[in-house]
Design a protein around this motif. Structure first.
Motif, mmCIF file in Angstrom:
data_model
loop_
_atom_site.group_PDB
_atom_site.id
_atom_site.type_symbol
_atom_site.label_atom_id
_atom_site.label_comp_id
_atom_site.label_asym_id
_atom_site.label_seq_id
_atom_site.Cartn_x
_atom_site.Cartn_y
_atom_site.Cartn_z
ATOM 1 N N ALA A 122 0.841 -1.196 0.000
ATOM 2 C CA ALA A 122 0.000 0.000 0.000
ATOM 3 C C ALA A 122 0.872 1.238 0.000
ATOM 4 N N GLY A 123 0.638 2.136 -0.949
ATOM 5 C CA GLY A 123 1.413 3.362 -1.066
ATOM 6 C C GLY A 123 0.996 4.404 -0.047
ATOM 7 N N GLY A 124 1.799 5.439 0.091
ATOM 8 C CA GLY A 124 1.601 6.458 1.107
ATOM 9 C C GLY A 124 0.218 7.092 1.081
ATOM 10 N N TYR A 125 -0.354 7.260 2.259
ATOM 11 C CA TYR A 125 -1.653 7.890 2.459
ATOM 12 C C TYR A 125 -2.830 7.079 1.910
ATOM 13 N N ALA A 126 -2.612 5.851 1.486
ATOM 14 C CA ALA A 126 -3.743 5.019 1.059
ATOM 15 C C ALA A 126 -4.705 4.841 2.225
ATOM 16 N N GLY A 127 -5.997 4.963 1.941
ATOM 17 C CA GLY A 127 -7.001 4.832 2.988
ATOM 18 C C GLY A 127 -8.044 3.796 2.629
ATOM 19 N N CYS A 128 -8.345 2.904 3.564
ATOM 20 C CA CYS A 128 -9.301 1.825 3.321
ATOM 21 C C CYS A 128 -10.455 1.922 4.308
ATOM 22 N N HIS A 129 -11.663 2.007 3.786
ATOM 23 C CA HIS A 129 -12.869 2.083 4.600
ATOM 24 C C HIS A 129 -13.041 0.801 5.401
ATOM 25 N N GLN A 130 -13.670 0.914 6.569
ATOM 26 C CA GLN A 130 -13.875 -0.276 7.390
ATOM 27 C C GLN A 130 -14.657 -1.344 6.617
#
Length: 257
Positions: free
Chosen positions: A148-156
């Protein structure tokens, strides 16, 4: 070796070969394996098991309570595998009580870089790399060999399939299929993670069938209900089966575009 400046709850089990630096805090019911290194001012809050050979950098904070309004201080757990590296200011929380198994789990050989966050009840496989500021919301399930690259965000509650790669700043709100590269806000499938597949020795004919599988998934002219039948026409290499099984198990829905 345990520095005299470390604070350790008497209920902990700590291997003789572990190294714990000054200012480190290890709370109740923690288990620290062989050759674990815990850096200056790092916090292992409670009910946490750290596998052999794992390195916890200075100021990392793991084993804290879940960020969950319904949590009432239950003895939920965090399990960290062997030979992981958890860098400074990364945070990993214990589980809530909303799943049958009250455990947040990080597998073996994972590299969790500075300021990354892994929320409660997440289940991570082996050999995962989370670069700086990656954030996984609660209940995310992540297959092995994911980057996962920087600042990647994954919803719950989202799932990331094995061998997938998330680009920097990607916003994931639906499942990302195995072996794919996802980019953008919201996430879209950019292509197949060919480099990752080659590194793991996946043969060219299997990679070709995965490309065909991905093309079927992304073709919006094919009705979603017809996708399984189309995928069943492909040669069933192990990687193709993993791809198909992942889609079958999706509850949140998956990214097609």
């Amino acid at each position: 070796m345990i520095n005299k400046g470390a604070i350790i709850d008497p209920s902990c089990e700590i291997a003789d070969s572990a190294e714990i630096a000054a200012g480190a805090y290890i709370g109740k019911n923690c288990v620290i394996g062989e050759n674990v290194q815990i850096g200056y001012n790092a916090v292992v809050e409670s009910n946490t098991t750290i596998g052999d050979g794992t390195v916890l950098s200075p100021n990392a904070h793991i084993g804290g309570a879940p960020q969950d309004y319904s949590f009432r201080g239950e003895d939920t757990k965090l399990i960290i595998g062997k030979n992981c590296v958890i860098r400074e200011f990364a945070t990993i929380h214990r589980a809530s009580t909303k799943e049958d198994v009250w455990e947040t789990v990080v597998g073996d050989d994972c590299f969790i870089m500075a300021y990354a966050h892994i929320g409660h009840d997440c289940k991570l496989g082996n050999n995962i790399t989370l670069t700086n500021y990656v954030s996984f919301g609660g209940h995310c399930h992540v297959g092995s060999n994911v980057v996962a690259g920087g600042y990647a965000g994954c919803h719950q509650f989202t799932r990331i399939g094995t061998g997938a790669m998330l680009g920097a700043r990607v916003n994931v709100s639906k499942d990302i299929p195995p072996f794919c590269m996802a980019v953008g806000i919201p996430a879209r499938i950019e292509g197949l993670n060919v480099v990752g597949l080659k590194r793991r020795g996946v043969k060219p004919d299997a990679r070709l069938e995965l490309k065909r599988a991905m093309a079927i998934l992304r073709d919006l002219k094919i009705k979603l209900a017809d996708v399984p039948d189309k995928l069943a026409e492909l040669e069933q290499f192990e990687e193709v089966k993993i791809f198909i099984d992942f889609l079958k198990d999706s509850k949140r829905g998956f990214t097609r575009r």
